[in-house]
Design an enzyme around this catalytic site. Structure first.
Site, PDB file in Angstrom:
ATOM      1  N   ASN A 232       0.850  -1.198   0.000  1.00  0.00           N
ATOM      2  CA  ASN A 232       0.000   0.000   0.000  1.00  0.00           C
ATOM      3  C   ASN A 232       0.885   1.247   0.000  1.00  0.00           C
ATOM      4  OD1 ASN A 232      -1.658   2.178   0.687  1.00  0.00           O
ATOM      5  ND2 ASN A 232      -2.964   0.929   1.985  1.00  0.00           N
ATOM      6  N   PRO A 233       0.881   2.021  -1.088  1.00  0.00           N
ATOM      7  CA  PRO A 233       1.747   3.209  -1.132  1.00  0.00           C
ATOM      8  C   PRO A 233       1.383   4.251  -0.087  1.00  0.00           C
ATOM      9  CG  PRO A 233       0.235   3.183  -3.002  1.00  0.00           C
ATOM     10  CD  PRO A 233       0.102   1.848  -2.330  1.00  0.00           C
ATOM     11  N   ASN A 234       0.114   4.311   0.317  1.00  0.00           N
ATOM     12  CA  ASN A 234      -0.288   5.270   1.349  1.00  0.00           C
ATOM     13  C   ASN A 234       0.343   4.928   2.692  1.00  0.00           C
ATOM     14  OD1 ASN A 234      -1.976   6.806  -0.370  1.00  0.00           O
ATOM     15  ND2 ASN A 234      -3.624   5.320  -0.114  1.00  0.00           N
ATOM     16  N   LYS A 235       0.447   3.627   2.974  1.00  0.00           N
ATOM     17  CA  LYS A 235       1.066   3.208   4.226  1.00  0.00           C
ATOM     18  C   LYS A 235       2.568   3.498   4.208  1.00  0.00           C
ATOM     19  CE  LYS A 235       0.578  -0.557   7.517  1.00  0.00           C
ATOM     20  NZ  LYS A 235       0.048  -1.927   7.730  1.00  0.00           N
TER      21      LYS A 235
ATOM     22  N   ASP B  94       2.047  -4.422  13.182  1.00  0.00           N
ATOM     23  CA  ASP B  94       0.730  -4.988  13.462  1.00  0.00           C
ATOM     24  C   ASP B  94       0.123  -4.107  14.528  1.00  0.00           C
ATOM     25  OD1 ASP B  94      -1.160  -7.101  12.787  1.00  0.00           O
ATOM     26  OD2 ASP B  94      -1.008  -7.648  14.892  1.00  0.00           O
ATOM     27  N   SER B  95      -1.075  -3.683  14.290  1.00  0.00           N
ATOM     28  CA  SER B  95      -1.695  -2.753  15.217  1.00  0.00           C
ATOM     29  C   SER B  95      -3.186  -3.025  15.306  1.00  0.00           C
ATOM     30  CB  SER B  95      -1.435  -1.305  14.785  1.00  0.00           C
ATOM     31  OG  SER B  95      -1.803  -1.104  13.435  1.00  0.00           O
TER      32      SER B  95
ATOM     33  N   PHE C 189      -8.708   6.276   9.181  1.00  0.00           N
ATOM     34  CA  PHE C 189      -9.160   4.985   8.680  1.00  0.00           C
ATOM     35  C   PHE C 189      -9.347   4.062   9.870  1.00  0.00           C
ATOM     36  CE2 PHE C 189      -4.563   5.233   8.644  1.00  0.00           C
ATOM     37  CZ  PHE C 189      -4.164   4.053   9.267  1.00  0.00           C
TER      38      PHE C 189
ATOM     39  N   TYR D 110     -10.619   2.266  12.977  1.00  0.00           N
ATOM     40  CA  TYR D 110     -11.542   2.623  14.050  1.00  0.00           C
ATOM     41  C   TYR D 110     -11.433   4.092  14.445  1.00  0.00           C
ATOM     42  CZ  TYR D 110     -11.924  -2.442  14.458  1.00  0.00           C
ATOM     43  OH  TYR D 110     -12.134  -3.779  14.188  1.00  0.00           O
TER      44      TYR D 110
ATOM     45  N   LYS E 251      -3.309  14.115  14.774  1.00  0.00           N
ATOM     46  CA  LYS E 251      -3.356  12.706  15.168  1.00  0.00           C
ATOM     47  C   LYS E 251      -1.971  12.185  15.535  1.00  0.00           C
ATOM     48  CE  LYS E 251      -4.466   8.106  13.404  1.00  0.00           C
ATOM     49  NZ  LYS E 251      -4.947   7.306  12.254  1.00  0.00           N
TER      50      LYS E 251
END
Length: 207
Positions: free
Chosen positions: A10-13, A67-68, A150, A152, A173
């Site tokens: 995912n390029p956004n990540k 991992d989150s 994104f 929750y 954030k």
């Protein structure tokens, strides 16, 4: 500059983690066509370690994996390590949020204490060389608010804030988020670990 493969396509990540690491690490996405890594651990660190070592075996270098997820004690720790697939494999954010809302209301709760957790692991195919975990405490609510973020984010407000993550800008954030805290911890350890282990794709030192 140290170069690492981030365990995502995912390029956004990739962009988000590059920002969180202050662009001091050259992060690249996984090449296409790789199989999905196992995520069978009982903890976030277990899953991040599995992913990092699995993909390191495929790319032949060091990989950083995250991992989150969200932990709600009143729901016996759910969704926990199943956060991304809480409503089932392939579930989207809306389905996961709706299931969490139903779970809260089934307990008669309008809001509940919660914790967002992020684990980051840097590993080769043979061993894990850096492991960090960070979290932010707050509350989850039974009604979504906000259009940003994104996962929750529409349901979670960090401690001391009335706004949800989804009502904040990315910069706001980052002042609270579990990912930002974990990224800062990772950044603090990268240079010394790199010198000790030769960490870094192609051996570049952290500059």
């Amino acid at each position: 500059m140290m170069r690492l493969v981030l365990a995502t396509q995912n390029p956004n990540k990739v962009r988000e983690f590059s920002e969180l690491l202050e662009s001091r690490v050259d992060l690249v996405a996984l090449p296409p066509g790789l199989p999905k890594a196992p995520e069978t651990g009982d903890t976030f660190l277990d899953n991040a370690r599995q992913k990092a070592m699995f993909y390191a075996a495929h790319v032949g270098g060091f990989v950083v994996a995250d991992d989150s997820g969200l932990v709600v004690p009143a729901l016996d720790g759910e969704p926990g390590v199943f956060s991304a697939r809480y409503a089932g494999e392939g579930a989207d954010d809306r389905a996961n949020n709706e299931k969490l809302i139903r779970a809260l209301r089934a307990k008669g709760l309008r809001r509940a204490e919660a914790r967002f957790v992020c684990a980051l692991v840097v590993a080769s195919e043979r061993e894990s060389v850096i492991e960090v975990e960070a979290w932010v405490d707050g509350h989850v609510h039974d009604e979504p608010r906000g259009e940003n973020g994104f996962g929750y984010d529409p349901l979670f407000s960090p401690e001391g804030e009335a706004r949800r993550f989804a009502e904040m800008s990315a910069e706001e954030k980052h002042r609270f988020s579990h990912r930002a805290r974990a990224a800062r911890m990772l950044l603090a350890r990268l240079s010394s670990a790199g010198q000790a282990t030769g960490l870094g794709w192609r051996g570049e030192p952290l500059s």
